[in-house]
Design a protein around this motif. Sequence first.
Motif, PDB file in Angstrom:
ATOM      1  N   MET A   1       0.823  -1.201   0.000  1.00  0.00           N
ATOM      2  CA  MET A   1       0.000   0.000   0.000  1.00  0.00           C
ATOM      3  C   MET A   1       0.863   1.258   0.000  1.00  0.00           C
ATOM      4  SD  MET A   1      -3.209   0.290  -0.213  1.00  0.00           S
ATOM      5  CE  MET A   1      -4.597   1.359   0.040  1.00  0.00           C
ATOM      6  N   ASP A   2       2.032   1.166   0.547  1.00  0.00           N
ATOM      7  CA  ASP A   2       2.926   2.314   0.662  1.00  0.00           C
ATOM      8  C   ASP A   2       3.254   2.964  -0.677  1.00  0.00           C
ATOM      9  OD1 ASP A   2       3.539   3.289   3.077  1.00  0.00           O
ATOM     10  OD2 ASP A   2       5.583   2.511   3.144  1.00  0.00           O
ATOM     11  N   TRP A   3       3.488   2.129  -1.673  1.00  0.00           N
ATOM     12  CA  TRP A   3       3.919   2.675  -2.963  1.00  0.00           C
ATOM     13  C   TRP A   3       2.859   3.566  -3.597  1.00  0.00           C
ATOM     14  CZ3 TRP A   3       1.016   1.513  -7.236  1.00  0.00           C
ATOM     15  CH2 TRP A   3       0.142   0.416  -7.118  1.00  0.00           C
ATOM     16  N   MET A   4       1.576   3.316  -3.275  1.00  0.00           N
ATOM     17  CA  MET A   4       0.514   4.156  -3.830  1.00  0.00           C
ATOM     18  C   MET A   4       0.597   5.570  -3.257  1.00  0.00           C
ATOM     19  SD  MET A   4      -2.775   1.634  -4.048  1.00  0.00           S
ATOM     20  CE  MET A   4      -3.862   2.878  -4.745  1.00  0.00           C
ATOM     21  N   TRP A   5       0.861   5.665  -1.961  1.00  0.00           N
ATOM     22  CA  TRP A   5       1.024   6.986  -1.345  1.00  0.00           C
ATOM     23  C   TRP A   5       2.249   7.681  -1.920  1.00  0.00           C
ATOM     24  CZ3 TRP A   5      -3.027   8.879   0.707  1.00  0.00           C
ATOM     25  CH2 TRP A   5      -3.946   8.070   1.370  1.00  0.00           C
ATOM     26  N   GLN A   6       3.295   6.903  -2.096  1.00  0.00           N
ATOM     27  CA  GLN A   6       4.529   7.449  -2.672  1.00  0.00           C
ATOM     28  C   GLN A   6       4.254   8.036  -4.047  1.00  0.00           C
ATOM     29  OE1 GLN A   6       7.590   7.674  -1.295  1.00  0.00           O
ATOM     30  NE2 GLN A   6       8.430   8.582  -3.153  1.00  0.00           N
ATOM     31  N   ARG A   7       3.536   7.275  -4.858  1.00  0.00           N
ATOM     32  CA  ARG A   7       3.246   7.732  -6.223  1.00  0.00           C
ATOM     33  C   ARG A   7       2.387   8.992  -6.203  1.00  0.00           C
ATOM     34  NH1 ARG A   7       5.229   9.049 -10.240  1.00  0.00           N
ATOM     35  NH2 ARG A   7       3.964   9.216 -12.092  1.00  0.00           N
ATOM     36  N   LYS A   8       1.384   9.013  -5.325  1.00  0.00           N
ATOM     37  CA  LYS A   8       0.528  10.199  -5.201  1.00  0.00           C
ATOM     38  C   LYS A   8       1.369  11.433  -4.842  1.00  0.00           C
ATOM     39  CE  LYS A   8      -4.100   9.723  -5.496  1.00  0.00           C
ATOM     40  NZ  LYS A   8      -4.268   9.542  -6.930  1.00  0.00           N
ATOM     41  N   ALA A   9       2.288  11.256  -3.902  1.00  0.00           N
ATOM     42  CA  ALA A   9       3.133  12.366  -3.479  1.00  0.00           C
ATOM     43  C   ALA A   9       3.988  12.858  -4.645  1.00  0.00           C
ATOM     44  CB  ALA A   9       4.020  11.934  -2.312  1.00  0.00           C
ATOM     45  N   GLU A  10       4.517  11.922  -5.434  1.00  0.00           N
ATOM     46  CA  GLU A  10       5.329  12.313  -6.587  1.00  0.00           C
ATOM     47  C   GLU A  10       4.486  13.081  -7.595  1.00  0.00           C
ATOM     48  OE1 GLU A  10       7.118   8.832  -8.200  1.00  0.00           O
ATOM     49  OE2 GLU A  10       8.355   8.481  -6.426  1.00  0.00           O
ATOM     50  N   GLU A  11       3.290  12.587  -7.864  1.00  0.00           N
ATOM     51  CA  GLU A  11       2.431  13.245  -8.844  1.00  0.00           C
ATOM     52  C   GLU A  11       2.069  14.652  -8.395  1.00  0.00           C
ATOM     53  OE1 GLU A  11      -0.837  10.631  -9.468  1.00  0.00           O
ATOM     54  OE2 GLU A  11       0.355   9.205 -10.616  1.00  0.00           O
ATOM     55  N   SER A  12       1.691  14.797  -7.126  1.00  0.00           N
ATOM     56  CA  SER A  12       1.316  16.134  -6.651  1.00  0.00           C
ATOM     57  C   SER A  12       2.543  17.034  -6.633  1.00  0.00           C
ATOM     58  CB  SER A  12       0.661  16.053  -5.274  1.00  0.00           C
ATOM     59  OG  SER A  12       1.587  15.604  -4.310  1.00  0.00           O
ATOM     60  N   GLY A  13       3.712  16.478  -6.320  1.00  0.00           N
ATOM     61  CA  GLY A  13       4.948  17.257  -6.348  1.00  0.00           C
ATOM     62  C   GLY A  13       5.260  17.743  -7.750  1.00  0.00           C
ATOM     63  N   GLU A  14       5.086  16.872  -8.734  1.00  0.00           N
ATOM     64  CA  GLU A  14       5.334  17.254 -10.126  1.00  0.00           C
ATOM     65  C   GLU A  14       4.350  18.328 -10.566  1.00  0.00           C
ATOM     66  OE1 GLU A  14       5.166  13.613 -12.305  1.00  0.00           O
ATOM     67  OE2 GLU A  14       6.892  12.791 -11.258  1.00  0.00           O
ATOM     68  N   ALA A  15       3.091  18.161 -10.174  1.00  0.00           N
ATOM     69  CA  ALA A  15       2.072  19.148 -10.542  1.00  0.00           C
ATOM     70  C   ALA A  15       2.411  20.497  -9.920  1.00  0.00           C
ATOM     71  CB  ALA A  15       0.700  18.670 -10.096  1.00  0.00           C
ATOM     72  N   GLU A  16       2.850  20.482  -8.678  1.00  0.00           N
ATOM     73  CA  GLU A  16       3.200  21.720  -7.981  1.00  0.00           C
ATOM     74  C   GLU A  16       4.398  22.394  -8.670  1.00  0.00           C
ATOM     75  OE1 GLU A  16       3.112  24.757  -5.066  1.00  0.00           O
ATOM     76  OE2 GLU A  16       1.639  23.317  -5.779  1.00  0.00           O
TER      77      GLU A  16
END
Length: 50
Positions: A1-16
């Motif tokens: 489950m951890d990797w999904m949170w990691q991916r979300k954080a990366e995506e929001s970071g890229e968007a930011e």
Amino acid sequence: MDWMWQRKAEESGEAEEARVYRQRMANEEAEAERNRQFWEYAAKLHGDGN
């Protein structure tokens, strides 16, 4: 489950980052436009522009 949170954080970071980059570019364009208008005005004041 951890990797999904990691991916979300990366995506929001890229968007930011993209948002910040677009904001910076817009600011630079606005600054360039203000400079251009200032120099046009200064030229008119000194009579070089016409």
